[in-house]
Design a protein around this motif. Structure first.
Motif, PDB file in Angstrom:
ATOM      1  N   TYR A   1       0.848  -1.194   0.000  1.00  0.00           N
ATOM      2  CA  TYR A   1       0.000   0.000   0.000  1.00  0.00           C
ATOM      3  C   TYR A   1       0.880   1.239   0.000  1.00  0.00           C
ATOM      4  CZ  TYR A   1      -3.710  -3.140   1.571  1.00  0.00           C
ATOM      5  OH  TYR A   1      -4.610  -4.164   1.666  1.00  0.00           O
ATOM      6  N   LEU A   2       0.340   2.311  -0.553  1.00  0.00           N
ATOM      7  CA  LEU A   2       0.958   3.625  -0.419  1.00  0.00           C
ATOM      8  C   LEU A   2       0.152   4.349   0.641  1.00  0.00           C
ATOM      9  CD1 LEU A   2       3.182   5.453  -1.595  1.00  0.00           C
ATOM     10  CD2 LEU A   2       1.401   6.486  -3.014  1.00  0.00           C
ATOM     11  N   GLU A   3       0.806   4.703   1.740  1.00  0.00           N
ATOM     12  CA  GLU A   3       0.134   5.380   2.847  1.00  0.00           C
ATOM     13  C   GLU A   3       0.681   6.796   2.916  1.00  0.00           C
ATOM     14  OE1 GLU A   3      -1.010   3.374   6.776  1.00  0.00           O
ATOM     15  OE2 GLU A   3       0.858   4.404   7.261  1.00  0.00           O
ATOM     16  N   CYS A   4      -0.211   7.766   3.026  1.00  0.00           N
ATOM     17  CA  CYS A   4       0.197   9.174   3.052  1.00  0.00           C
ATOM     18  C   CYS A   4      -0.215   9.798   4.377  1.00  0.00           C
ATOM     19  CB  CYS A   4      -0.443   9.935   1.898  1.00  0.00           C
ATOM     20  SG  CYS A   4       0.056   9.316   0.282  1.00  0.00           S
ATOM     21  N   VAL A   5       0.735  10.419   5.044  1.00  0.00           N
ATOM     22  CA  VAL A   5       0.452  11.100   6.303  1.00  0.00           C
ATOM     23  C   VAL A   5       0.225  12.595   6.072  1.00  0.00           C
ATOM     24  CG1 VAL A   5       1.562   9.407   7.784  1.00  0.00           C
ATOM     25  CG2 VAL A   5       2.912  11.267   6.827  1.00  0.00           C
TER      26      VAL A   5
END
Length: 181
Positions: free
Chosen positions: A139-143
């Motif tokens: 997954y690409l997780e963005c904060v």
């Protein structure tokens, strides 16, 4: 050339060599004072770091603010029964900041202050561990809009879900590995 000229050239060479050694040793001292070198021991930060990766961590001033999405090295002890296991260094990613409310759902979605972190599937792969092959989803997780990273999650098991949200204190951070297995 005369002996006098050779003496001057030899003196200059010696001075340059000594200056070079001083720079090298000085840099080594500064590097030791400001950085920690570690060989990463596990797959807990996979896919960002692999077991055996060599990492240079910068030591921070206690007043320096840490940001969401940064990877930090923390020193921690674990209890095994009634005894403390030797403290170890762990690298983890900052997901929650002081004063925030954080929860990890059974789906693996992380929520900060009741807002889920943006996360989208980018692929699947087979992770080859020492013992077996494991099917995982990437997954690409963005904060933030500018800070995104990849996380891996086991396809069969869901990550350890939290029963309740955790409210972080003034000096507490919520850390997770990128391998959310």
């Amino acid at each position: 050339m005369t002996k006098w000229t050779l003496g001057i050239i030899g003196g200059v060479v010696v001075i340059l060599l000594l200056a070079g050694l001083g720079v090298i040793f000085g840099f080594g001292y500064v590097a030791r004072a400001n950085y920690l070198y570690r060989v990463f021991p596990s797959e807990s930060m996979y896919p960002t770091l692999r077991s055996g990766d060599r990492v240079l961590f910068r030591k921070l001033d206690p007043e320096q603010a840490l940001g969401r999405g940064e990877i930090v090295l923390h020193h921690s002890s674990q209890m095994f029964g009634n005894r403390i296991i030797e403290p170890k260094d762990y690298a983890r990613r900052i997901v929650g900041l002081p004063g925030e409310k954080v929860i990890v759902r059974a789906s693996g979605i992380v929520e900060v202050n009741d807002v889920p972190l943006e996360r989208r599937e980018v692929g699947t792969f087979t992770f080859q561990s020492r013992h077996r092959d494991i099917d995982m989803t990437l997954y690409l997780e963005c904060v933030t809009e500018a800070v995104c990273y990849q996380v891996a999650q086991h396809d069969v098991r869901t990550p350890q879900a939290m029963q309740e949200a955790m409210m972080l204190g003034e000096d507490e951070y919520f850390l997770l590995g990128d391998n959310r297995d």
